[in-house]
Design an enzyme around this catalytic site. Structure first.
Site, PDB file in Angstrom:
ATOM      1  N   ARG A 230       0.865  -1.182   0.000  1.00  0.00           N
ATOM      2  CA  ARG A 230       0.000   0.000   0.000  1.00  0.00           C
ATOM      3  C   ARG A 230       0.905   1.237   0.000  1.00  0.00           C
ATOM      4  O   ARG A 230       1.986   1.226   0.611  1.00  0.00           O
ATOM      5  CB  ARG A 230      -0.904   0.040   1.254  1.00  0.00           C
ATOM      6  CG  ARG A 230      -2.081  -0.912   1.209  1.00  0.00           C
ATOM      7  CD  ARG A 230      -3.143  -0.470   0.195  1.00  0.00           C
ATOM      8  NE  ARG A 230      -4.309  -1.347   0.175  1.00  0.00           N
ATOM      9  CZ  ARG A 230      -4.512  -2.334  -0.705  1.00  0.00           C
ATOM     10  NH1 ARG A 230      -3.612  -2.591  -1.645  1.00  0.00           N
ATOM     11  NH2 ARG A 230      -5.622  -3.051  -0.669  1.00  0.00           N
ATOM     12  N   HIS A 278      -1.561   0.243  -9.997  1.00  0.00           N
ATOM     13  CA  HIS A 278      -2.177  -0.736  -9.087  1.00  0.00           C
ATOM     14  C   HIS A 278      -2.620  -1.989  -9.854  1.00  0.00           C
ATOM     15  O   HIS A 278      -3.803  -2.359  -9.835  1.00  0.00           O
ATOM     16  CB  HIS A 278      -3.363  -0.107  -8.342  1.00  0.00           C
ATOM     17  CG  HIS A 278      -3.688  -0.812  -7.043  1.00  0.00           C
ATOM     18  ND1 HIS A 278      -3.988  -0.143  -5.877  1.00  0.00           N
ATOM     19  CD2 HIS A 278      -3.746  -2.134  -6.727  1.00  0.00           C
ATOM     20  CE1 HIS A 278      -4.227  -1.034  -4.918  1.00  0.00           C
ATOM     21  NE2 HIS A 278      -4.089  -2.243  -5.418  1.00  0.00           N
TER      22      HIS A 278
HETATM   23  P1  NAP Z   1      -1.515 -11.366   4.925  1.00  0.00           P
HETATM   24  O1  NAP Z   1      -1.714 -12.786   4.499  1.00  0.00           O
HETATM   25  O2  NAP Z   1      -2.365 -10.824   6.012  1.00  0.00           O
HETATM   26  O3  NAP Z   1       0.041 -11.202   5.302  1.00  0.00           O
HETATM   27  C1  NAP Z   1       0.537 -10.035   5.866  1.00  0.00           C
HETATM   28  C2  NAP Z   1       2.007 -10.261   6.224  1.00  0.00           C
HETATM   29  O4  NAP Z   1       2.530  -9.022   6.739  1.00  0.00           O
HETATM   30  C3  NAP Z   1       2.181 -11.323   7.322  1.00  0.00           C
HETATM   31  O5  NAP Z   1       3.358 -12.058   7.081  1.00  0.00           O
HETATM   32  C4  NAP Z   1       2.350 -10.461   8.565  1.00  0.00           C
HETATM   33  O6  NAP Z   1       3.113 -11.067   9.606  1.00  0.00           O
HETATM   34  C5  NAP Z   1       3.116  -9.293   8.016  1.00  0.00           C
HETATM   35  N1  NAP Z   1       2.972  -8.115   8.894  1.00  0.00           N
HETATM   36  C6  NAP Z   1       1.853  -7.447   9.219  1.00  0.00           C
HETATM   37  N2  NAP Z   1       2.128  -6.450  10.089  1.00  0.00           N
HETATM   38  C7  NAP Z   1       3.461  -6.509  10.317  1.00  0.00           C
HETATM   39  C8  NAP Z   1       4.348  -5.769  11.134  1.00  0.00           C
HETATM   40  N3  NAP Z   1       3.912  -4.761  11.913  1.00  0.00           N
HETATM   41  N4  NAP Z   1       5.654  -6.106  11.128  1.00  0.00           N
HETATM   42  C9  NAP Z   1       6.098  -7.136  10.378  1.00  0.00           C
HETATM   43  N5  NAP Z   1       5.310  -7.883   9.570  1.00  0.00           N
HETATM   44  C10 NAP Z   1       4.002  -7.573   9.553  1.00  0.00           C
HETATM   45  O7  NAP Z   1      -1.707 -10.384   3.675  1.00  0.00           O
HETATM   46  P2  NAP Z   1      -1.549 -10.723   2.111  1.00  0.00           P
HETATM   47  O8  NAP Z   1      -2.757 -11.421   1.608  1.00  0.00           O
HETATM   48  O9  NAP Z   1      -0.224 -11.363   1.900  1.00  0.00           O
HETATM   49  O10 NAP Z   1      -1.577  -9.241   1.499  1.00  0.00           O
HETATM   50  C11 NAP Z   1      -0.625  -8.261   1.884  1.00  0.00           C
HETATM   51  C12 NAP Z   1      -1.058  -6.895   1.367  1.00  0.00           C
HETATM   52  O11 NAP Z   1      -0.870  -6.809  -0.045  1.00  0.00           O
HETATM   53  C13 NAP Z   1      -2.546  -6.589   1.531  1.00  0.00           C
HETATM   54  O12 NAP Z   1      -2.842  -6.165   2.836  1.00  0.00           O
HETATM   55  C14 NAP Z   1      -2.761  -5.489   0.519  1.00  0.00           C
HETATM   56  O13 NAP Z   1      -2.523  -4.232   1.127  1.00  0.00           O
HETATM   57  C15 NAP Z   1      -1.670  -5.740  -0.517  1.00  0.00           C
HETATM   58  N6  NAP Z   1      -2.230  -6.100  -1.848  1.00  0.00           N
HETATM   59  C16 NAP Z   1      -1.836  -5.380  -2.920  1.00  0.00           C
HETATM   60  C17 NAP Z   1      -2.335  -5.707  -4.173  1.00  0.00           C
HETATM   61  C18 NAP Z   1      -1.902  -4.930  -5.400  1.00  0.00           C
HETATM   62  O14 NAP Z   1      -2.468  -5.144  -6.475  1.00  0.00           O
HETATM   63  N7  NAP Z   1      -0.931  -4.069  -5.313  1.00  0.00           N
HETATM   64  C19 NAP Z   1      -3.227  -6.774  -4.322  1.00  0.00           C
HETATM   65  C20 NAP Z   1      -3.593  -7.495  -3.194  1.00  0.00           C
HETATM   66  C21 NAP Z   1      -3.089  -7.150  -1.949  1.00  0.00           C
HETATM   67  P3  NAP Z   1       2.589 -12.422  10.351  1.00  0.00           P
HETATM   68  O15 NAP Z   1       2.841 -13.518   9.333  1.00  0.00           O
HETATM   69  O16 NAP Z   1       3.475 -12.540  11.533  1.00  0.00           O
HETATM   70  O17 NAP Z   1       1.141 -12.211  10.645  1.00  0.00           O
END
Ligand code: NAP
Length: 315
Positions: A230, A278
């Site tokens: 993001r 995006h």
């Molecule tokens: P997810 O499964 O919830 O994984 C989030 C990861 O971030 C987990 O490994 C989590 O750690 C880590 N994390 C969260 N807070 C943290 C912190 N304070 N310090 C260190 N690590 C932290 O999410 P996801 O499905 O992989 O998606 C990630 C993000 O990608 C979404 O939230 C969205 O914003 C973005 N996204 C972008 C697009 C695009 O087109 N650009 C598309 C889809 C999503 P833990 O494993 O310890 O919980």
């Protein structure tokens, strides 16, 4: 006969029609109707809402909602707008989205590892100069975030021969070949040693502004940044300063504080920045509808709400 499911979103008409058609095909046994077509009586009976950037004022007009299914993977806006009302928010966890995102991470990592930004600049000045080749096995990619998307990206990078480290909030099992790190020291080590840093974190109170001047200038000299998480995870003024100082070589940005990126943004014209609209991990109607259908059917069968976002944690 189940009660109607409400669809709420601020999509354009064509996008909304595509999602509704995909949901109808995936869930033929359900009735799914746009919020605006529901009477007050029908709204009062709604238990499930499927949402894509919904207007919170409309969600508030569904007093008996049991749970909300987001069509997006990132839920920071839902957590901010609706997290306080106690209705569980289920986000999209879609293997096809993870595959698409992993493909984008690999593609743009190759773009940086094969020095494409530098060759683009050389072409502009008619410069014929061969830069030293750096193989994947000598290229360290540091992933920030090892969730659904980060894990898929890590596996794809390892498969392509890159060295991979990944940072998560809590220590956790990592895919084979990945060095897992956590905590502030883990982050510092990853930033100092990675040739390419890929940000796939959710936007939360803890991660907003995480890549500030201190952390960007603590990155390995000459390293590059990819932000697919993001926009507000990265302090843009500090990023421009690190690029202008020659400390970082390039940034590939797919997400921004304001989207679409305003025409006046300096990012559009900066030679060290690649702006993407995006597109790294698009939600596709057919595949997301399939995930939603699985969750709705499981709920109908068991009465159990699918695993929801932890509102206090923010993701
Ligand atoms: P997810 O499964 O919830 O994984 C989030 C990861 O971030 C987990 O490994 C989590 O750690 C880590 N994390 C969260 N807070 C943290 C912190 N304070 N310090 C260190 N690590 C932290 O999410 P996801 O499905 O992989 O998606 C990630 C993000 O990608 C979404 O939230 C969205 O914003 C973005 N996204 C972008 C697009 C695009 O087109 N650009 C598309 C889809 C999503 P833990 O494993 O310890 O919980």
């Amino acid at each position: 006969m189940s009660e109607t499911i409400a669809f709420l979103g601020t999509l354009d008409a064509e996008e909304e029609a595509d999602f509704l058609a995909a949901l109808a095909a995936a869930l033929p046994e359900e009735t799914i109707r746009p919020f605006r077509t529901l009477s007050a009586e029908e709204r009062a009976a709604i238990r499930i809402a499927i949402v894509a950037n919904p207007d919170p004022a409309e969600v508030a007009l569904l007093p008996n909602l049991a749970w909300i299914h987001s069509l997006w993977a990132g839920v920071e806006r839902l957590v901010r707008d609706l997290g306080g009302n106690g209705v569980p928010i289920v986000r999209l966890i879609d293997p096809e989205l993870a595959r698409t995102m992993a493909e984008a991470v690999l593609a743009w990592t190759y773009y940086l590892q094969r020095d494409m930004p530098a060759y683009r600049r050389q072409q502009e000045t008619g410069t014929w100069r061969q830069l030293a080749y750096r193989p994947p096995g000598e290229t360290m990619v540091g992933l920030l975030g090892l969730g659904a998307l980060g894990s898929a990206a890590a596996e794809r990078l390892v498969g392509a021969g890159f060295r991979v480290a990944a940072w998560s909030r809590s220590p956790k099992p990592v895919p084979p070949g990945v060095a897992g790190v956590s905590g502030p020291e883990g982050l510092a080590g990853l930033l100092a040693t990675s040739d390419v840093v890929v940000c796939l974190l959710p936007l939360t109170g803890e991660t907003r502004g995480l890549l500030d001047a201190g952390r960007l200038f603590a990155m390995k000299p000459g390293a590059a940044l990819i932000n697919f998480g993001r926009g507000p995870l990265v302090a843009i003024d500090a990023l421009l300063a690190a690029l202008d100082a020659g400390h970082l070589s390039h940034a590939v940005l797919d997400v921004f504080e304001v989207e679409p990126l305003p025409p006046g943004s300096p990012l559009w014209r900066h030679p060290g920045v690649t702006v993407l609209p995006h597109i790294s991990g698009p939600t596709t109607p057919a595949s997301s509808a399939g995930i939603v259908a699985g969750n709705v059917r499981a709920y109908r069968a068991t009465g159990r709400i699918p695993q929801a976002v932890d509102v206090a944690r923010g993701y």
